[in-house]
Structures are given as C-alpha cells and as structure tokens.
Design a protein around this motif. Structure first.
Motif, PDB file in Angstrom:
ATOM      1  N   GLY A   3     -13.364  59.030   5.207  1.00 13.29           N
ATOM      2  CA  GLY A   3     -13.285  59.083   6.663  1.00 13.29           C
ATOM      3  C   GLY A   3     -14.568  58.655   7.335  1.00 13.29           C
ATOM      4  O   GLY A   3     -14.561  58.167   8.462  1.00 13.29           O
ATOM      5  N   TYR A   4     -15.684  58.834   6.631  1.00 14.38           N
ATOM      6  CA  TYR A   4     -16.999  58.484   7.192  1.00 14.38           C
ATOM      7  C   TYR A   4     -17.465  57.096   6.745  1.00 14.38           C
ATOM      8  O   TYR A   4     -18.521  56.641   7.174  1.00 14.38           O
ATOM      9  CB  TYR A   4     -18.049  59.518   6.766  1.00 14.38           C
ATOM     10  CG  TYR A   4     -17.837  60.878   7.374  1.00 14.38           C
ATOM     11  CD1 TYR A   4     -18.464  61.241   8.565  1.00 14.38           C
ATOM     12  CD2 TYR A   4     -16.994  61.805   6.767  1.00 14.38           C
ATOM     13  CE1 TYR A   4     -18.265  62.495   9.133  1.00 14.38           C
ATOM     14  CE2 TYR A   4     -16.787  63.058   7.325  1.00 14.38           C
ATOM     15  CZ  TYR A   4     -17.419  63.393   8.505  1.00 14.38           C
ATOM     16  OH  TYR A   4     -17.213  64.626   9.059  1.00 14.38           O
ATOM     17  N   GLU A   5     -16.673  56.455   5.902  1.00 14.24           N
ATOM     18  CA  GLU A   5     -17.121  55.201   5.288  1.00 14.24           C
ATOM     19  C   GLU A   5     -17.299  54.101   6.334  1.00 14.24           C
ATOM     20  O   GLU A   5     -16.580  54.046   7.346  1.00 14.24           O
ATOM     21  CB  GLU A   5     -16.137  54.734   4.217  1.00 14.24           C
ATOM     22  CG  GLU A   5     -14.807  54.198   4.739  1.00 14.24           C
ATOM     23  CD  GLU A   5     -13.792  55.278   5.089  1.00 14.24           C
ATOM     24  OE1 GLU A   5     -12.767  54.940   5.717  1.00 14.24           O
ATOM     25  OE2 GLU A   5     -14.024  56.451   4.737  1.00 14.24           O
ATOM     26  N   VAL A   6     -18.271  53.242   6.065  1.00 17.13           N
ATOM     27  CA  VAL A   6     -18.475  52.034   6.859  1.00 17.13           C
ATOM     28  C   VAL A   6     -18.390  50.849   5.889  1.00 17.13           C
ATOM     29  O   VAL A   6     -19.227  50.718   4.994  1.00 17.13           O
ATOM     30  CB  VAL A   6     -19.845  52.027   7.564  1.00 17.13           C
ATOM     31  CG1 VAL A   6     -20.057  50.696   8.300  1.00 17.13           C
ATOM     32  CG2 VAL A   6     -19.950  53.193   8.545  1.00 17.13           C
ATOM     33  N   VAL A   7     -17.353  50.039   6.049  1.00 15.76           N
ATOM     34  CA  VAL A   7     -17.262  48.760   5.357  1.00 15.76           C
ATOM     35  C   VAL A   7     -17.628  47.724   6.413  1.00 15.76           C
ATOM     36  O   VAL A   7     -16.885  47.507   7.368  1.00 15.76           O
ATOM     37  CB  VAL A   7     -15.851  48.516   4.789  1.00 15.76           C
ATOM     38  CG1 VAL A   7     -15.787  47.170   4.056  1.00 15.76           C
ATOM     39  CG2 VAL A   7     -15.442  49.655   3.853  1.00 15.76           C
ATOM     40  N   LEU A   8     -18.804  47.131   6.277  1.00 14.22           N
ATOM     41  CA  LEU A   8     -19.381  46.337   7.367  1.00 14.22           C
ATOM     42  C   LEU A   8     -18.457  45.223   7.835  1.00 14.22           C
ATOM     43  O   LEU A   8     -18.358  44.948   9.038  1.00 14.22           O
ATOM     44  CB  LEU A   8     -20.741  45.783   6.932  1.00 14.22           C
ATOM     45  CG  LEU A   8     -21.819  46.861   6.756  1.00 14.22           C
ATOM     46  CD1 LEU A   8     -23.013  46.310   5.990  1.00 14.22           C
ATOM     47  CD2 LEU A   8     -22.263  47.430   8.091  1.00 14.22           C
ATOM     48  N   SER A   9     -17.722  44.622   6.904  1.00 15.16           N
ATOM     49  CA  SER A   9     -16.819  43.536   7.280  1.00 15.16           C
ATOM     50  C   SER A   9     -15.588  44.035   8.036  1.00 15.16           C
ATOM     51  O   SER A   9     -14.951  43.285   8.769  1.00 15.16           O
ATOM     52  CB  SER A   9     -16.368  42.761   6.038  1.00 15.16           C
ATOM     53  OG  SER A   9     -15.698  43.629   5.129  1.00 15.16           O
ATOM     54  N   GLU A  10     -15.252  45.316   7.886  1.00 19.89           N
ATOM     55  CA  GLU A  10     -14.082  45.901   8.550  1.00 19.89           C
ATOM     56  C   GLU A  10     -14.409  46.525   9.907  1.00 19.89           C
ATOM     57  O   GLU A  10     -13.513  46.763  10.710  1.00 19.89           O
ATOM     58  CB  GLU A  10     -13.470  47.011   7.674  1.00 19.89           C
ATOM     59  CG  GLU A  10     -12.785  46.550   6.443  1.00 19.89           C
ATOM     60  CD  GLU A  10     -12.223  47.723   5.644  1.00 19.89           C
ATOM     61  OE1 GLU A  10     -11.717  47.473   4.562  1.00 19.89           O
ATOM     62  OE2 GLU A  10     -12.310  48.887   6.116  1.00 19.89           O
ATOM     63  N   ASN A  11     -15.679  46.849  10.124  1.00 21.28           N
ATOM     64  CA  ASN A  11     -16.084  47.598  11.316  1.00 21.28           C
ATOM     65  C   ASN A  11     -17.111  46.808  12.111  1.00 21.28           C
ATOM     66  O   ASN A  11     -18.298  47.154  12.124  1.00 21.28           O
ATOM     67  CB  ASN A  11     -16.656  48.961  10.913  1.00 21.28           C
ATOM     68  CG  ASN A  11     -15.691  49.789  10.079  1.00 21.28           C
ATOM     69  OD1 ASN A  11     -15.833  49.903   8.871  1.00 21.28           O
ATOM     70  ND2 ASN A  11     -14.687  50.353  10.719  1.00 21.28           N
ATOM     71  N   PRO A  12     -16.689  45.725  12.790  1.00 23.12           N
ATOM     72  CA  PRO A  12     -17.656  44.822  13.436  1.00 23.12           C
ATOM     73  C   PRO A  12     -18.502  45.473  14.524  1.00 23.12           C
ATOM     74  O   PRO A  12     -19.685  45.168  14.650  1.00 23.12           O
ATOM     75  CB  PRO A  12     -16.788  43.691  14.004  1.00 23.12           C
ATOM     76  CG  PRO A  12     -15.390  44.228  14.022  1.00 23.12           C
ATOM     77  CD  PRO A  12     -15.306  45.216  12.913  1.00 23.12           C
ATOM     78  N   SER A  13     -17.927  46.391  15.307  1.00 25.76           N
ATOM     79  CA  SER A  13     -18.716  47.001  16.383  1.00 25.76           C
ATOM     80  C   SER A  13     -19.800  47.903  15.796  1.00 25.76           C
ATOM     81  O   SER A  13     -20.956  47.897  16.244  1.00 25.76           O
ATOM     82  CB  SER A  13     -17.818  47.789  17.338  1.00 25.76           C
ATOM     83  OG  SER A  13     -17.183  48.882  16.673  1.00 25.76           O
ATOM     84  N   THR A  14     -19.436  48.688  14.772  1.00 30.26           N
ATOM     85  CA  THR A  14     -20.416  49.546  14.112  1.00 30.26           C
ATOM     86  C   THR A  14     -21.461  48.703  13.387  1.00 30.26           C
ATOM     87  O   THR A  14     -22.659  48.992  13.443  1.00 30.26           O
ATOM     88  CB  THR A  14     -19.724  50.493  13.120  1.00 30.26           C
ATOM     89  OG1 THR A  14     -18.644  51.171  13.780  1.00 30.26           O
ATOM     90  CG2 THR A  14     -20.692  51.511  12.558  1.00 30.26           C
ATOM     91  N   ALA A  15     -21.006  47.643  12.717  1.00 25.93           N
ATOM     92  CA  ALA A  15     -21.923  46.748  12.004  1.00 25.93           C
ATOM     93  C   ALA A  15     -22.937  46.126  12.957  1.00 25.93           C
ATOM     94  O   ALA A  15     -24.113  45.971  12.622  1.00 25.93           O
ATOM     95  CB  ALA A  15     -21.140  45.662  11.272  1.00 25.93           C
ATOM     96  N   SER A  16     -22.484  45.793  14.166  1.00 24.87           N
ATOM     97  CA  SER A  16     -23.383  45.207  15.162  1.00 24.87           C
ATOM     98  C   SER A  16     -24.444  46.215  15.595  1.00 24.87           C
ATOM     99  O   SER A  16     -25.631  45.875  15.707  1.00 24.87           O
ATOM    100  CB  SER A  16     -22.584  44.730  16.370  1.00 24.87           C
ATOM    101  OG  SER A  16     -23.424  44.217  17.368  1.00 24.87           O
ATOM    102  N   LEU A  17     -24.045  47.462  15.821  1.00 22.32           N
ATOM    103  CA  LEU A  17     -25.008  48.508  16.177  1.00 22.32           C
ATOM    104  C   LEU A  17     -26.044  48.700  15.070  1.00 22.32           C
ATOM    105  O   LEU A  17     -27.243  48.843  15.341  1.00 22.32           O
ATOM    106  CB  LEU A  17     -24.280  49.840  16.409  1.00 22.32           C
ATOM    107  CG  LEU A  17     -23.615  50.084  17.749  1.00 22.32           C
ATOM    108  CD1 LEU A  17     -22.864  51.409  17.707  1.00 22.32           C
ATOM    109  CD2 LEU A  17     -24.638  50.098  18.874  1.00 22.32           C
TER     110      LEU A  17
END
Length: 424
Positions: free
Chosen positions: A369-383
């Motif tokens: 639930g807390y995972e960040v897959v950078l390619s899947e989460n562009p807004s979070t990846a940008s931050l």
C-alpha cells in the motif's frame, strides 16, 4: 531571502572571477558529521532517498538480481542517493542467520551484491541490523533461541536485558561488520558505500515506558559497534517518540523510547524520525493528520538543531494507497520534503528523507500500500525528483563556496609572492 542571497552571491562571484569549473558532488568517501550537518569530502551532505528493505532477500536469488539493478537505475534517474535496507533475517524461511552464529552464505552473497550494485550507482546505504518485530525473526527470534538454550526469558523485551541474548546480537554485529564482500573484496566496515549502521528497526520496549531499558541497551550496543568499526556513522533506528518530558508531542501511545535521551548517547551520530500519521491517528481526518505531521516535523528538526546538536534523518515516511489516493499521498510527501528543504537550505539539521518504499516493476508480492513504483506514479515521482534536485543544488552551492575559499587563499598567496606550498 538570505539563502537566495547567498546562492546569488556565489554564482556572481564565480562568474566575475573566472571560476567556471562545473562542480559535481563527489559521492566517494565516508560520510561524517560536523555539528548538525553530515559531511562528505569536506562539504555538507544533504540527500534524498528511499527504503528498500528487500534488497538482500531478492538478491539472494541470482535470477532476480536484475530487480535490484533496475530499482537503483530508476532511483538514480530521480537523483536518489541513499537507500535503507535490512542486514538481517533471523531464523525461519530463507534466513541470513539460521541460528546464533550460523550464517546462510547465499543470503550474505545477496547482501554483497546489493552493496556492490549500490556502489556502482553512487547510492549510499543505511543498513539495519535487527528488527523489533517478528517479521524476518527480530527480537522474538533471539529470545526464542536463548529460551531453547535454557535461559529463563519471559518476554520479547528480554532481548534488551538478557546477557545471552545480547551476546547473540553482538556476535551478529561483528559477523556483518567484518564480512568481506565476495564481489568487491572489501570488508563491510571498510566500505564507504555504506553510510551508516542502524542498531534496530523501530526499537520498542513497552514493558519499560520510562525509556531507561532502551537507553542502556543503545549505550552498550553503540559502544560495542564503534569498537569494531570507526569508519561508519551509527543511528539507533528510532521512530522519534518522546519521553515523559515531551509526551504531548507524541501520538496517543508510548513505546519505551525517548527521542532526546536516546539520541544524546555519544555513540549515536545522528537522529532518526519515522512519520506515519495514517497509522498513528487512524480514524482522524486528513486535516488532523497533516496538522500533526507539520508539528511532528517541526519539533524534531528544532530539537535536533537546538538540543541534540546532531543531524536528523527522516528515515521512513509514507501514506498507504489502500485508504487514500495519490493526491493525499503527494500532499504528505510535499509536506515532508518542504520541511527538510527549509531546514537544509539554511544549513540546518534535517539531512534528508527516505520514503517507504521503492519497488521495481514486477514486484507485486512486495506491495504493502505504501509502495512507490516510479514509472507507475508520475506525480509522486516528480515530487521526489524535485526534492532530489533541490538538495543537490544546496550541495553544489557549498562545493562552490569551498572552491571560492581555495581560490581566494591561492590568490592571496600569489599576491604575497609565494604559492602556499612551502609553509613560508
């Protein structure tokens, strides 16, 4: 405005005096401390990072090692340069430590690979040595091992006080620190890829809410670890909960730790804080959770700066997508990052933040639930990338200031008719 003024002065001075060398941060060497700052190669070290507890576990299967490489490559694209991971797996399935002092070479080779690969990508590591929780063994497994040898132990918290258990743990510290990497040939204790050791992931001793048991344990273990390894930094692994003197700053529970006292122990080089408002304040509104988070971050930065006089790393933070959307998670990330940058831009104690957790593509079984897959989460990846770049700019500014000082000294030497090399 004064920080912008300093940066502007540096750039003007560089161009007007012909100092145009492009300064890149050199990530070789051991990270040290100087007051409230981390230092790398003589310059303050502020850096953005992530948690990836699974590095050793996944890398122990050679056919899966590409996932470590992929994760580090993605991290590097977003200028992430610190990763926190586990250097433990006690008993149970695919352990690092089968039993006290008995080690699984394949797991150790997995850790060897993770460290080697981190070094290739310019990523520093924070490695934790045992878990508070039962996941991958932890303190419960150590106590169970002692019980099976006839020790009278009645609680998992005996991990912190029983001499046999403490002996098992010290032996694990020594085994990990003196391990020679099968790929690089470098002993872990001599490897600058490792930024710091962590005594325990989220130590808790609820049987002694005064914090004295944890205080004694950290004091003893910090001294022992430092007797083996004088190169690396050490932190305790604390979540940041305060003792009785500042109880009102905690969420509504006490776990037997004290952010101030525990981090004042001489062997502890920097403080750590974890931030999970969605877990700690379940059922409360988004506004209440963000309000708590703002105060939580401010309190710890100020206390690290003014009381501890040590750096502070926000070593875990996150928000589960199981109960909220990307917008709410991005708001939490932005809050944490803004506080860190505000402190760092003034030369303050906040050294960086490590979100929980980075996954590579194809790691669905590790999703929590807390995972960040950078390619899947562009807004979070940008931050994430924006924060990385901001902290890199601070490092470059300090590096340029150091160049200016060198240039000024060299010019003064030439004006006096000597080059400064003969001591006259």
């Amino acid at each position: 405005m004064k920080h912008l003024g300093l940066a502007f002065f540096v750039l003007v001075f560089i161009h007007s005096h012909g100092i145009v060398r492009h300064v890149e941060a050199d990530d070789g060497g051991f990270v040290k401390t100087s007051g409230v700052q981390l230092m790398l190669n003589g310059s303050p070290y502020y850096s953005n990072g992530f948690n990836a507890y699974w590095l050793m576990y996944v890398a122990s299967d050679p056919s899966q090692r590409y996932k470590i490489s992929s994760a580090f490559e993605e991290a590097k694209k977003h200028d992430l340069t610190i990763a926190r991971s586990w250097a433990f797996s006690d008993g149970g399935y695919r352990p690092l430590q089968y039993s006290p002092g008995s080690y699984n070479e394949e797991m150790f080779k997995g850790l060897d690979f993770a460290i080697s690969e981190a070094g290739k990508h310019g990523i520093k590591l924070v490695l934790s040595l045992v878990n508070n929780y039962e996941n991958l063994g932890g303190k419960k497994q150590y106590v169970d091992w002692a019980r099976s040898q006839g020790q009278h132990v009645t609680s998992d918290d005996d991990f912190f006080t029983n001499s046999v258990v403490k002996g098992y743990y010290k032996n694990h510290i020594k085994a990990v620190l003196t391990r020679r990497n099968s790929l690089t040939g470098i002993a872990y204790k001599d490897d600058p890829t490792i930024m710091a050791w962590e005594l325990m992931n989220e130590p808790r001793c609820t049987s002694d809410p005064s914090g004295k048991t944890i205080q004694a344990w950290i004091t003893e273990m910090a001294s022992y670890l430092k007797s083996i390894d004088g190169n690396h930094l050490l932190e305790a692994g604390l979540e940041g909960f305060y003792g009785g003197s500042k109880q009102s700053s905690n969420p509504n529970f006490q776990v037997g730790t004290d952010f101030i006292a525990n981090n004042q122990i001489p062997g502890i080089d920097f403080a750590t804080v974890h931030s999970y408002p969605d877990q700690w304040l379940q059922g409360s509104s988004e506004e209440s959770q963000l309000s708590f988070l703002n105060s939580w971050l401010d309190d710890h930065i100020q206390d690290a700066q003014n009381i501890l006089r040590k750096p502070v790393l926000f070593a875990e933070f996150g928000k589960s997508l199981k109960y909220s959307g990307n917008t709410q998670r991005d708001q939490l990330f932005n809050t944490v990052y803004s506080k860190i940058y505000s402190s760092a831009s003034g030369g303050g104690a906040a050294m960086g933040g490590l979100f929980w957790q980075l996954l590579a593509e194809g790691m669905d079984s590790f999703r929590d639930g807390y995972e960040v897959v950078l390619s899947e989460n562009p807004s979070t990846a940008s931050l994430i990338a924006q924060e990385s770049q901001k902290l890199i700019r601070i490092r470059k500014m300090y590096a340029r200031l150091k160049d200016i000082e060198k240039w000024k000294k060299a010019r003064e030497g030439r004006n006096r008719g000597y080059d400064g090399t003969n001591g006259k």
